[in-house]
Design an enzyme around this catalytic site. Structure first.
Site, PDB file in Angstrom:
ATOM      1  N   SER A 260      -3.358  -3.210  -0.800  1.00 23.99           N
ATOM      2  CA  SER A 260      -2.220  -3.886  -0.175  1.00 23.99           C
ATOM      3  C   SER A 260      -2.561  -5.346   0.036  1.00 23.99           C
ATOM      4  O   SER A 260      -3.658  -5.669   0.504  1.00 23.99           O
ATOM      5  CB  SER A 260      -1.939  -3.211   1.171  1.00 23.99           C
ATOM      6  OG  SER A 260      -1.000  -3.971   1.901  1.00 23.99           O
TER       7      SER A 260
ATOM      8  N   GLY B 211       0.809  -1.214   0.000  1.00 25.46           N
ATOM      9  CA  GLY B 211       0.000   0.000   0.000  1.00 25.46           C
ATOM     10  C   GLY B 211       0.847   1.271   0.000  1.00 25.46           C
ATOM     11  O   GLY B 211       0.527   2.233  -0.704  1.00 25.46           O
ATOM     12  N   THR B 212       1.914   1.266   0.762  1.00 26.38           N
ATOM     13  CA  THR B 212       2.754   2.462   0.852  1.00 26.38           C
ATOM     14  C   THR B 212       3.352   2.804  -0.514  1.00 26.38           C
ATOM     15  O   THR B 212       3.310   3.953  -0.958  1.00 26.38           O
ATOM     16  CB  THR B 212       3.882   2.243   1.888  1.00 26.38           C
ATOM     17  OG1 THR B 212       3.283   1.938   3.146  1.00 26.38           O
ATOM     18  CG2 THR B 212       4.767   3.470   2.018  1.00 26.38           C
TER      19      THR B 212
ATOM     20  N   THR C 192      12.160  -7.113 -11.364  1.00 27.34           N
ATOM     21  CA  THR C 192      11.605  -8.453 -11.576  1.00 27.34           C
ATOM     22  C   THR C 192      10.386  -8.667 -10.680  1.00 27.34           C
ATOM     23  O   THR C 192      10.423  -8.365  -9.490  1.00 27.34           O
ATOM     24  CB  THR C 192      12.681  -9.522 -11.263  1.00 27.34           C
ATOM     25  OG1 THR C 192      13.782  -9.280 -12.141  1.00 27.34           O
ATOM     26  CG2 THR C 192      12.157 -10.939 -11.466  1.00 27.34           C
TER      27      THR C 192
ATOM     28  N   ASN D 236      -8.389   3.412   8.236  1.00 27.17           N
ATOM     29  CA  ASN D 236      -7.806   2.247   8.888  1.00 27.17           C
ATOM     30  C   ASN D 236      -8.103   2.179  10.388  1.00 27.17           C
ATOM     31  O   ASN D 236      -8.068   1.120  10.987  1.00 27.17           O
ATOM     32  CB  ASN D 236      -6.286   2.202   8.673  1.00 27.17           C
ATOM     33  CG  ASN D 236      -5.623   3.543   8.820  1.00 27.17           C
ATOM     34  OD1 ASN D 236      -5.977   4.501   8.141  1.00 27.17           O
ATOM     35  ND2 ASN D 236      -4.666   3.640   9.713  1.00 27.17           N
TER      36      ASN D 236
ATOM     37  N   GLN E  28      -7.799  -0.341   3.062  1.00 21.91           N
ATOM     38  CA  GLN E  28      -8.662  -0.933   4.093  1.00 21.91           C
ATOM     39  C   GLN E  28     -10.078  -1.223   3.584  1.00 21.91           C
ATOM     40  O   GLN E  28     -10.921  -1.690   4.340  1.00 21.91           O
ATOM     41  CB  GLN E  28      -8.724  -0.017   5.323  1.00 21.91           C
ATOM     42  CG  GLN E  28      -7.394   0.138   6.027  1.00 21.91           C
ATOM     43  CD  GLN E  28      -6.921  -1.134   6.744  1.00 21.91           C
ATOM     44  OE1 GLN E  28      -7.654  -2.127   6.846  1.00 21.91           O
ATOM     45  NE2 GLN E  28      -5.694  -1.103   7.226  1.00 21.91           N
TER      46      GLN E  28
ATOM     47  N   CYS F 275       0.800   1.000  12.379  1.00 18.41           N
ATOM     48  CA  CYS F 275       1.970   1.370  11.577  1.00 18.41           C
ATOM     49  C   CYS F 275       2.799   2.442  12.281  1.00 18.41           C
ATOM     50  O   CYS F 275       3.969   2.587  12.006  1.00 18.41           O
ATOM     51  CB  CYS F 275       1.541   1.871  10.203  1.00 18.41           C
ATOM     52  SG  CYS F 275       0.583   0.673   9.295  1.00 18.41           S
TER      53      CYS F 275
ATOM     54  N   HIS G 123      -1.262  -7.614   2.193  1.00 14.06           N
ATOM     55  CA  HIS G 123      -1.299  -8.219   3.541  1.00 14.06           C
ATOM     56  C   HIS G 123      -2.510  -7.798   4.360  1.00 14.06           C
ATOM     57  O   HIS G 123      -2.687  -8.260   5.480  1.00 14.06           O
ATOM     58  CB  HIS G 123       0.009  -7.966   4.296  1.00 14.06           C
ATOM     59  CG  HIS G 123       0.225  -6.580   4.802  1.00 14.06           C
ATOM     60  ND1 HIS G 123       0.146  -6.272   6.133  1.00 14.06           N
ATOM     61  CD2 HIS G 123       0.536  -5.432   4.163  1.00 14.06           C
ATOM     62  CE1 HIS G 123       0.411  -4.984   6.303  1.00 14.06           C
ATOM     63  NE2 HIS G 123       0.646  -4.446   5.120  1.00 14.06           N
TER      64      HIS G 123
HETATM   65  N1  PLP Z   1      -2.990   2.887   3.633  1.00 16.79           N
HETATM   66  C1  PLP Z   1      -3.770   2.466   4.641  1.00 16.79           C
HETATM   67  C2  PLP Z   1      -5.156   3.016   4.788  1.00 16.79           C
HETATM   68  C3  PLP Z   1      -3.287   1.511   5.543  1.00 16.79           C
HETATM   69  O1  PLP Z   1      -4.061   1.082   6.542  1.00 16.79           O
HETATM   70  C4  PLP Z   1      -1.960   1.006   5.370  1.00 16.79           C
HETATM   71  C5  PLP Z   1      -1.393   0.056   6.344  1.00 16.79           C
HETATM   72  O2  PLP Z   1      -1.813  -0.013   7.472  1.00 16.79           O
HETATM   73  C6  PLP Z   1      -1.203   1.467   4.279  1.00 16.79           C
HETATM   74  C7  PLP Z   1      -1.765   2.415   3.436  1.00 16.79           C
HETATM   75  C8  PLP Z   1       0.158   0.957   4.015  1.00 16.79           C
HETATM   76  O3  PLP Z   1       0.105  -0.317   3.414  1.00 16.79           O
HETATM   77  P1  PLP Z   1       1.376  -1.293   3.444  1.00 16.79           P
HETATM   78  O4  PLP Z   1       1.532  -1.747   4.863  1.00 16.79           O
HETATM   79  O5  PLP Z   1       1.026  -2.406   2.500  1.00 16.79           O
HETATM   80  O6  PLP Z   1       2.548  -0.506   2.969  1.00 16.79           O
END
Ligand code: PLP
Length: 387
Positions: free
Chosen positions: A195, A71-72, A233, A147, A175, A322, A197
């Site tokens: 994302s 996600g990041t 890759t 989130n 989310q 996070c 995970h």
């Molecule tokens: N955006 C939201 C709303 C999230 O909740 C998160 C992770 O908690 C992220 C982005 C970041 O995703 P990732 O952990 O896959 O980098």
């Protein structure tokens, strides 16, 4: 000791079916999707199959999906890829740091960022987005689901505003994906992040939807992978896992999964509200994803509760996982108008596809007893009950 995990907004376990689908791609079927021999051709075929599965989850075309590391990266790719120095960007006060800190960097690079507020339920008002538009606005980046509270944002209305103003619209759907149906056409977005995970695929996997014809400056340079949009890759087992998780999520949504999950979440929420005094739900009136509820328990520190629950075998979180380690109260809850103290006393419970009714029973037993015990030793609690 029995352990129950109700912190699925932080990360989810890889589902056994997802793991089984990935396994061969570490050992026998390990090709580089760019190679022309048998191994490479097979890898290419499974990458494209996974791309089609992710596209189906989002109601997109396969060519509009770019695989990323999560996600990041997806958020960074969309924001840095669509914005140039001198542009104006609109975002919201409740975004994840993957968006907020990317916007901070944009400011350092000579962009202007407007941050729209939220109401007491944690919802953005599309009218505020419209008011924030300027002649040099290039991008609106507003998340689909928060989130911390699970609050769903009015992304379709924001998408309409973006189209009328001819500005790009990116939504962080990390989310929302796999919890509520997503249709990129209905939303009318140019970019959408997910994302792996958070939907029972492995950590370090993700995708960005980029609307056909949208010119996006890459974040990572190298080979011509992912149609020149993301070099490197491909993470073959990870992509296979993400594709499988997307298929499972789609089926789960089509077969009543969200309603069942929301019923379990509501049972937990109602039981806690009726058995614990001086407690409440943050964002209760907002439409929410089915797996999340965020409760405040006055007179106790959320961090202390997380530790006490953990000692009893229950994993939850206070604020965003996070950024755990940071002692500041959640920026999301503060933006909703909560006092510092109430924001600090808030706990997020988030369910996953593996969560069982017995897990909910366990939480219903552990939480009230632990809250009562902590309040017994809380000077704040005694002050209010005595004085
Ligand atoms: N955006 C939201 C709303 C999230 O909740 C998160 C992770 O908690 C992220 C982005 C970041 O995703 P990732 O952990 O896959 O980098």
């Amino acid at each position: 000791m029995r352990r129950v995990y109700l912190d699925n907004n932080a990360t989810t376990p890889v589902l056994p079916e997802v793991f089984a689908a990935m396994q061969p791609f570490y050992l026998e079927e390990f090709g580089n999707a760019s190679s022309i021999h048998h191994y490479g051709q097979h890898a290419r075929a499974v990458v494209e199959k996974a791309r089609a599965s992710v596209a189906a989850l989002l109601h997109a075309r396969p060519a509009e999906i770019v695989f990323t590391s999560g996600g990041t990266e997806s958020d960074n790719m969309a924001i840095f890829g669509l914005v140039q120095r001198g542009d104006h960007v609109i975002t919201s006060a409740i975004e994840h740091h993957a968006v907020l800190n990317t916007c901070k960097r944009l400011e350092q690079m000579g962009c202007e960022v407007a941050c729209v507020p939220v109401n007491g339920c944690g919802e953005v008002d599309p009218g505020d987005v419209r008011k924030a538009l300027r002649s040099n606005t290039r991008l609106i980046s507003i998340m689909m689901a928060n989130n911390e509270t699970g609050a769903l944002q009015p992304v379709e209305e924001i998408g309409r505003i973006a189209r009328e103003a001819d500005v790009f619209f990116h939504t962080d759907a990390v989310q929302a994906a796999g919890k509520v149906p997503i249709d990129v056409e209905k939303i009318g977005c140019d970019a959408l992040s997910i994302s792996g995970h958070k939907i029972h695929a492995p950590q370090g996997t993700g995708a960005l939807y980029i609307k056909r014809g949208t010119l996006l400056q890459p974040l990572i340079y190298g080979g011509s992978h992912e149609r020149q949009r993301r070099a490197g890759t491909e993470n073959l087992p990870g992509i296979v896992g993400l594709g499988k998780a997307a298929e499972i999520s789609k089926k789960w949504m089509e077969t009543g999964g969200p309603a069942e999950m929301a019923a379990m979440r509501d049972r937990l929420q109602d039981a806690l509200l009726s058995s614990v005094e001086a407690a409440g739900v943050n964002g209760l009136e907002a439409p929410r994803v089915p797996n999340t509820t965020n409760l405040w328990f006055d007179y106790i520190e959320g961090e202390a509760l997380v530790i006490a629950f953990d000692l009893k075998g229950l994993a939850v979180s206070s604020g965003a996982a996070c950024s755990s380690g940071a002692i500041e109260p959640s920026h999301v809850l503060l933006a909703m108008g909560l006092s510092q103290q109430r924001a600090r006393s808030s706990i997020r419970f988030s369910l996953g596809k593996q969560t069982s009714p017995e897990d909910i029973d366990f939480a219903i037993t552990v939480v009230p007893a632990t809250v009562a015990r902590l309040r017994e030793i809380s000077p704040l609690y005694h002050k209010q009950t005595v004085g």
